[in-house]
Design a protein around this motif. Structure first.
Motif, PDB file in Angstrom:
ATOM      1  N   ASN A   1       0.805  -1.219   0.000  1.00  0.00           N
ATOM      2  CA  ASN A   1       0.000   0.000   0.000  1.00  0.00           C
ATOM      3  C   ASN A   1       0.839   1.270   0.000  1.00  0.00           C
ATOM      4  OD1 ASN A   1      -2.911  -0.439  -0.061  1.00  0.00           O
ATOM      5  ND2 ASN A   1      -2.608  -1.616   1.826  1.00  0.00           N
ATOM      6  N   ASN A   2       2.164   1.138   0.062  1.00  0.00           N
ATOM      7  CA  ASN A   2       3.033   2.316   0.053  1.00  0.00           C
ATOM      8  C   ASN A   2       3.341   2.809  -1.360  1.00  0.00           C
ATOM      9  OD1 ASN A   2       3.370   2.505   2.905  1.00  0.00           O
ATOM     10  ND2 ASN A   2       4.766   0.741   2.818  1.00  0.00           N
ATOM     11  N   THR A   3       2.913   2.070  -2.368  1.00  0.00           N
ATOM     12  CA  THR A   3       3.131   2.489  -3.761  1.00  0.00           C
ATOM     13  C   THR A   3       1.783   2.593  -4.462  1.00  0.00           C
ATOM     14  OG1 THR A   3       3.316   0.250  -4.659  1.00  0.00           O
ATOM     15  CG2 THR A   3       5.332   1.258  -3.776  1.00  0.00           C
ATOM     16  N   GLU A   4       1.708   3.467  -5.476  1.00  0.00           N
ATOM     17  CA  GLU A   4       0.456   3.626  -6.217  1.00  0.00           C
ATOM     18  C   GLU A   4       0.113   2.341  -6.963  1.00  0.00           C
ATOM     19  OE1 GLU A   4      -2.995   4.492  -7.695  1.00  0.00           O
ATOM     20  OE2 GLU A   4      -1.954   5.691  -6.186  1.00  0.00           O
ATOM     21  N   GLU A   5       1.121   1.681  -7.498  1.00  0.00           N
ATOM     22  CA  GLU A   5       0.874   0.415  -8.206  1.00  0.00           C
ATOM     23  C   GLU A   5       0.295  -0.622  -7.259  1.00  0.00           C
ATOM     24  OE1 GLU A   5       3.258  -3.002 -10.814  1.00  0.00           O
ATOM     25  OE2 GLU A   5       4.321  -1.238 -10.047  1.00  0.00           O
ATOM     26  N   GLY A   6       0.851  -0.706  -6.073  1.00  0.00           N
ATOM     27  CA  GLY A   6       0.352  -1.664  -5.092  1.00  0.00           C
ATOM     28  C   GLY A   6      -1.064  -1.332  -4.652  1.00  0.00           C
ATOM     29  N   ARG A   7      -1.338  -0.049  -4.416  1.00  0.00           N
ATOM     30  CA  ARG A   7      -2.683   0.352  -4.007  1.00  0.00           C
ATOM     31  C   ARG A   7      -3.718   0.048  -5.100  1.00  0.00           C
ATOM     32  NH1 ARG A   7       0.334   4.694  -1.764  1.00  0.00           N
ATOM     33  NH2 ARG A   7      -0.077   6.007  -3.599  1.00  0.00           N
ATOM     34  N   SER A   8      -3.335   0.243  -6.365  1.00  0.00           N
ATOM     35  CA  SER A   8      -4.273  -0.037  -7.459  1.00  0.00           C
ATOM     36  C   SER A   8      -4.621  -1.523  -7.523  1.00  0.00           C
ATOM     37  CB  SER A   8      -3.679   0.426  -8.795  1.00  0.00           C
ATOM     38  OG  SER A   8      -2.542  -0.343  -9.146  1.00  0.00           O
ATOM     39  N   GLN A   9      -3.679  -2.384  -7.151  1.00  0.00           N
ATOM     40  CA  GLN A   9      -3.955  -3.819  -7.127  1.00  0.00           C
ATOM     41  C   GLN A   9      -4.855  -4.194  -5.955  1.00  0.00           C
ATOM     42  OE1 GLN A   9      -0.413  -6.286  -7.516  1.00  0.00           O
ATOM     43  NE2 GLN A   9       0.558  -4.764  -8.855  1.00  0.00           N
ATOM     44  N   ASN A  10      -4.718  -3.467  -4.874  1.00  0.00           N
ATOM     45  CA  ASN A  10      -5.544  -3.749  -3.699  1.00  0.00           C
ATOM     46  C   ASN A  10      -6.988  -3.292  -3.891  1.00  0.00           C
ATOM     47  OD1 ASN A  10      -3.433  -4.927  -2.268  1.00  0.00           O
ATOM     48  ND2 ASN A  10      -2.743  -2.943  -1.412  1.00  0.00           N
ATOM     49  N   ARG A  11      -7.208  -2.284  -4.766  1.00  0.00           N
ATOM     50  CA  ARG A  11      -8.561  -1.823  -5.045  1.00  0.00           C
ATOM     51  C   ARG A  11      -9.185  -2.784  -6.058  1.00  0.00           C
ATOM     52  NH1 ARG A  11      -5.693   3.245  -5.185  1.00  0.00           N
ATOM     53  NH2 ARG A  11      -5.662   3.158  -7.470  1.00  0.00           N
ATOM     54  N   ARG A  12      -9.815  -3.838  -5.574  1.00  0.00           N
ATOM     55  CA  ARG A  12     -10.255  -4.932  -6.439  1.00  0.00           C
ATOM     56  C   ARG A  12     -11.556  -5.527  -5.927  1.00  0.00           C
ATOM     57  NH1 ARG A  12      -7.149  -6.720  -2.421  1.00  0.00           N
ATOM     58  NH2 ARG A  12      -7.365  -8.858  -1.652  1.00  0.00           N
ATOM     59  N   THR A  13     -12.215  -6.258  -6.787  1.00  0.00           N
ATOM     60  CA  THR A  13     -13.391  -7.060  -6.415  1.00  0.00           C
ATOM     61  C   THR A  13     -13.167  -8.472  -6.911  1.00  0.00           C
ATOM     62  OG1 THR A  13     -14.854  -5.138  -6.540  1.00  0.00           O
ATOM     63  CG2 THR A  13     -15.881  -7.296  -6.639  1.00  0.00           C
ATOM     64  N   VAL A  14     -13.270  -9.423  -6.010  1.00  0.00           N
ATOM     65  CA  VAL A  14     -12.960 -10.818  -6.340  1.00  0.00           C
ATOM     66  C   VAL A  14     -14.260 -11.626  -6.399  1.00  0.00           C
ATOM     67  CG1 VAL A  14     -11.677 -12.883  -5.665  1.00  0.00           C
ATOM     68  CG2 VAL A  14     -10.715 -10.603  -5.211  1.00  0.00           C
ATOM     69  N   ILE A  15     -14.443 -12.329  -7.513  1.00  0.00           N
ATOM     70  CA  ILE A  15     -15.633 -13.167  -7.716  1.00  0.00           C
ATOM     71  C   ILE A  15     -15.186 -14.621  -7.795  1.00  0.00           C
ATOM     72  CG2 ILE A  15     -17.627 -13.635  -9.190  1.00  0.00           C
ATOM     73  CD1 ILE A  15     -17.336 -10.739 -10.226  1.00  0.00           C
TER      74      ILE A  15
END
Length: 302
Positions: free
Chosen positions: A285-299
């Motif tokens: 979560n300390n990088t923008e790339e990492g945060r973008s991966q964490n903003r997700r919806t899993v089905i």
């Protein structure tokens, strides 16, 4: 008067008389000095729309109607109302499947390569077959007794109103003997590689890749074939901001994805939408790339 003068006078009189009779005759005959152009109008003959019947048979059981489920071009929504013969055919099919539990009803939807596919399925053929399947389920036929397929059919011709008349075919077949093993394998495959969507809450649509569309088909198939099966839709966020706010944001994302699945023919009762907010990150979560991966919806499946 000299002979030369008389000769010239005769020529002049001849010319005058000729002009007089020409004008008089043309006027009597209705002739016009204007040249009119004849217009030739060729009416374009449109090709007749193809119409596929609601037809199938299995031994002593058979049903046929010239009517069928109709769809607008580039749409997977059934046009209503259905004809009486289709309603009667559904009732007959339901009775036959109830008496022959080892049988399944195969629905193959047709589509053309120039149609726009706005569904979550790989092609409009599968989406149309799924819409027909859902209608049959609503009439009391178990989804476990129904199979859906899609088939490219560029020979289809729509009506002048851009309606495809019965773009589907039907068949009755035997249930796969190894269905239980097949569903176990499908479950393990989906659990190992779930569908992950990365999008913002305010996004108005979801654009799936070909691989993601295949995952929708796999999830839908499992939910149809396995009794009491359900799928989970879990919203996740990054760690930015307040945790309680992020839990709500994750739920909004999960609800958005759930509605998308419902809109594409997956029963709402089989979808459980929840949120884990920022609690289960998969990246830094300390990088923008990492945060973008964490903003997700899993089905995935439950």
């Amino acid at each position: 008067m000299t002979k030369k003068t008389i000769y010239l006078l005769g020529i002049i009189i001849t010319i005058l008389l000729g002009t007089y009779f020409f004008i008089t005759c043309c006027s009597c005959c209705g002739a016009s000095s204007e040249i009119t152009e004849t217009e030739i109008i060729i009416e374009e003959t449109l090709p007749e729309a193809t119409a596929y019947p609601f037809k199938f048979s299995d031994g002593s059981f058979a049903y046929e109607s010239n009517d069928n489920f109709n769809f607008n071009r580039s749409s997977s929504s059934i046009l209503m109302p259905l004809s009486t013969s289709i309603t009667e055919g559904i009732t007959s099919t339901k009775s036959y499947l109830e008496q022959n539990t080892g049988k399944v009803f195969d629905i193959t939807g047709f589509y053309k390569s120039d149609e726009a596919n706005k569904s979550a399925f790989p092609n409009l053929g599968i989406a149309r077959a799924n819409a027909i399947k859902n209608h049959l389920v609503a009439q009391g036929i178990p989804s476990s007794s129904l199979n859906i397929l899609g088939e490219l059919n560029d020979d289809m011709i729509s009506s002048p109103e851009n309606v495809f008349l019965g773009p589907a075919s039907y068949a009755i077949s035997n249930e796969h003997e190894d269905l239980e093993d097949e569903m176990k394998a499908l479950y393990n495959k989906i659990k190992a590689d779930p569908l992950v969507l990365n999008f913002n809450t305010g996004q108005a649509s979801i654009n799936l890749t070909s691989e993601e569309r295949q995952k929708i088909v796999a999830i839908s198939k499992y939910l149809d074939k396995v009794a009491n099966a359900s799928c989970s839709v879990v919203g996740h966020t990054d760690s930015q901001g307040n945790r309680i706010t992020n839990i709500g944001l994750g739920q909004e994302r999960a609800d958005f994805a759930k509605q998308y699945l419902i809109d594409n023919g997956i029963m709402a009762s089989k979808i459980i939408a929840t949120s884990k907010g920022p609690d289960t990150p998969i990246s830094d979560n300390n990088t923008e790339e990492g945060r973008s991966q964490n903003r997700r919806t899993v089905i995935t499946l439950n």
